[in-house]
Design an enzyme around this catalytic site. Structure first.
Site, short mmCIF file in Angstrom:
data_model
loop_
_atom_site.label_atom_id
_atom_site.label_comp_id
_atom_site.label_asym_id
_atom_site.label_seq_id
_atom_site.Cartn_x
_atom_site.Cartn_y
_atom_site.Cartn_z
N LYS B 114 0.81 -1.21 0.00
CA LYS B 114 0.00 0.00 0.00
C LYS B 114 0.85 1.27 0.00
CE LYS B 114 -3.16 -2.61 0.06
NZ LYS B 114 -4.34 -3.21 -0.17
N GLU B 190 -1.62 7.35 8.60
CA GLU B 190 -2.31 8.24 7.67
C GLU B 190 -3.18 9.20 8.44
OE1 GLU B 190 -3.25 6.01 3.51
OE2 GLU B 190 -4.95 6.36 4.82
N HIS B 225 -15.96 -2.21 7.52
CA HIS B 225 -15.03 -2.09 6.38
C HIS B 225 -15.32 -3.05 5.24
CE1 HIS B 225 -12.76 0.57 8.94
NE2 HIS B 225 -12.69 -0.37 9.86
N ARG B 281 -7.62 -7.02 -9.60
CA ARG B 281 -8.42 -8.22 -9.88
C ARG B 281 -9.81 -7.79 -10.31
NH1 ARG B 281 -11.59 -7.49 -5.18
NH2 ARG B 281 -10.29 -6.65 -3.53
#
Lengths: 165, 464
Positions: B114, B190, B225, B281
């Site tokens: 990431k 973050e 999530h 994907r």
């Protein structure tokens, strides 16, 4: 017949088709059946037309589908006590449960049949043995939860009897 | 030519349908502990895997490769989940002369990281959420911050920290989670963005550097999530945002030499788009983009990987104005979303409804399928399309009335409740909205329970 549905006491009283009477919190409500098929029923209640699909999951649990909702509800019989009602509900409810898992091969009684003690109610085939299930008391059939050629689990309620007072 | 589908259930069926349409023979694989064999009907050949758990079967690279070789499969489609994003799997395919329907191992390695992806996006001039790698640099960050696993996904290794003093403790927890889930404990930090929208861009890229942008999706309806409802296009974006997401996606996808179909995910807040990650994907929610464009994304994915040239006129394809997908899962929303198991007794589909042409049902189950706890709880995707968002919601509401699954409790009540919820109707939804408000919007009416039981009682007592 007195039931506890999702924690609320409801009494249901059968009357001539297509009507039935309910009592919820001492308020009487009449329902009128419009249409019945294998696993659904449509009826009128308080001028509202409702249709539900249902499936019995086990003894006391039902899955109910209605117009984009799905929920599981718990229903129990309320055994009448003297304090509750003296006159009309002296009868006792008997739940006839499956002693073993197996296949229902034949049902000998119909809804509302009057039965005598020892009378054959249904045949349950388990491990290639035919088991006859008999009425433990004399009374009236108030509910049949199974169909012929259906598999049942151990302890599943098959038939409910109301003992003669 | 034969195509091995290294997956099961709904996506195996979806891939097989397209593969057959374009002339391939399909080979399906099945685990010995499978309880729902419906998807195998759609395969030309079926091979049984050996093993007692997922690690030994659907996650076992060696076994799947040797099945592909033994059965002379020249192509392999990984679906989603399982090994779909695993660079080692793509590499093993390459080494054994099997064409992996997906990006190269190098691209998968990049997408897995990431942090590296964020840096790549910044190089391309794409706005990204402010981040730091070292916890010492957190001093000039405003709390709350998010701790993210470098190789994260699916909400694992992801933690929000509101209190500065708890940061060490939370880092330890996130690292532990990440280590278990991804085998890599490294994390980064973050800036937390409050109540954003989750927006994503679908694209397909060919070997010649052409990147076709197939539109946006809004996946802001989530629970813990996990997406549960997706919409296309993302109507929250204005023209300027749309141009931004269009050019950012193309630039980034070209920069990393991507091949096949994929998704770039963004967070959107106060007119700003922030790059989040790349999903290398086919995604569960590709269907809504298919409904809006009228294209077969699996077909584009296979043909682009096989070296066909894509035409950017595909970007003008249009079928429906709007589409949404409801993920129907075997879980009980009234009981903390506990996964449900059992036989599917009956599936009611809105087959005679006047909106039936606006409805698509992608599923891996049929009546008498057994839903076990071995696999995830997705039963099917209830896809509704229409002219615009408002009309589509109304259509979905109508179609839901005639839809239901008997046998296991499902989450359909959530959707019915959502379609009545003011915030959803006004599109003011953010990913944690359901977690915070579900109790309020999902109220079970006792009246309905009693009425439902009465229908059972009436059926039992009045059947003639």
């Amino acid at each position: 017949m007195k039931l506890c549905i999702a924690g609320k006491i409801v009494s249901i009283e059968k009357s001539a088709y297509p009507f039935a009477n309910l009592k919820i919190d001492n308020r009487s409500v009449k329902i009128k059946i419009i249409d019945i098929d294998k696993n659904s029923c449509e009826y009128l209640i308080k001028k509202r037309k409702v249709k539900f699909y249902w499936l019995q999951l086990d003894d006391t649990l039902f899955q109910i589908l209605s117009e984009g909702e799905s929920f599981v509800c718990e229903v129990r019989y309320v055994l009448p006590t003297k304090a509750q009602d003296k006159q009309s509900e002296k009868s006792i409810i008997y739940e006839i449960k499956a002693p073993v898992s197996g296949l229902i091969t034949k049902i000998f009684v119909g809804p509302a049949s009057i039965v005598n003690r020892g009378q054959k109610l249904l045949s349950l085939e388990a491990m290639k043995m035919e088991n006859e299930i008999q009425a433990p008391v004399s009374g009236k059939v108030v509910q049949i939860n199974v169909m012929e050629n259906r598999e049942v689990n151990k302890n599943e309620t098959l038939i409910v009897l109301e003992q003669n007072p | 030519m034969k195509l091995l589908i290294a997956n099961r259930g709904e996506i195996a069926i979806r891939v097989s349908k397209t593969a057959k349409k374009i002339g391939f023979k399909t080979v399906g694989i099945v685990a010995p502990f499978e309880t729902n064999f419906y998807y195998l009907q759609f395969m030309d050949e079926v091979i049984e895997l050996e093993g007692v758990n997922l690690l030994e079967t659907f996650l076992n690279i060696n076994q799947i490769i040797s099945i592909a070789k033994k059965n002379r499969c020249k192509l392999l489609h990984p679906g989603y989940g399982f090994l779909a994003e695993n660079p080692d799997f793509a590499k093993a395919c390459e080494e054994n002369n099997i064409t992996f329907i997906g990006p190269s191992p190098a691209t998968l390695t990049l997408a897995q990281d990431k942090l590296l992806c964020k840096k790549k996006a910044i190089e391309c001039g794409i706005n990204s959420i402010p981040f730091v790698e070292d916890k010492k640099d957190l001093f000039n960050f405003e709390f709350p911050v998010m701790i993210k696993a470098k190789k994260g996904g699916g909400g694992k290794g992801l933690r929000k920290v509101s209190d500065k003093n708890l940061i060490e403790e939370e880092i330890a927890k996130a690292s532990r989670e990440a280590k278990v889930a991804f085998g890599d404990e490294s994390v980064f930090f973050e800036q937390f963005i409050d109540k954003p929208k989750h927006i994503e861009a679908q694209f397909v890229a060919d070997k010649f550097g052409e990147v076709v942008f197939l539109g946006t999706r809004d996946c802001s309806v989530q629970r813990r999530h996990q997406k549960i409802l997706e919409e296309a296009p993302a109507v929250a974006l204005n023209n300027k945002n749309h141009e931004n997401i269009y050019s950012s996606t193309k630039k980034l996808v070209r920069a990393i030499n991507y091949l096949g179909c994929g998704t770039v995910e963004f967070l959107y807040k106060d007119n700003n788009l922030f790059f989040m990650e790349i999903n290398p994907r086919i995604q569960v929610e590709h269907t809504v983009t298919e409904e809006v464009t009228g294209l077969d994304i699996i077909e584009l994915q296979i043909s682009s990987v096989l070296g066909e040239k894509l035409n950017d006129s595909l970007e003008n394809c249009k079928k429906h104005g709007f589409s949404m997908e409801l993920r129907i899962c075997a879980e009980d929303p009234y009981n903390n979303f506990q996964p449900q198991t059992g036989y599917i007794e009956k599936i009611f589909l809105p087959a005679s409804n006047k909106y039936r042409n606006n409805f698509r049902w992608d599923t891996g189950i049929t009546e008498r399928s057994f839903i076990s706890a071995y696999f995830d709880s997705l039963l099917g995707k209830f896809i509704v399309s229409g002219q615009d968002r408002k009309k589509t919601i109304n259509t979905a509401r109508e179609l839901l009335k005639e839809f239901g699954i008997l046998g296991v409790q499902t989450n359909i009540s959530i959707f019915k409740a959502l379609f009545k919820d003011k915030n959803y109707l006004e599109n003011n939804i953010y990913p944690s909205y359901l977690d915070e408000n579900l109790d309020k919007i999902l109220q079970i009416k006792r009246e309905n329970i009693i009425a439902g039981y009465l229908s059972f009682w009436a059926q039992k007592n009045y059947t003639i």
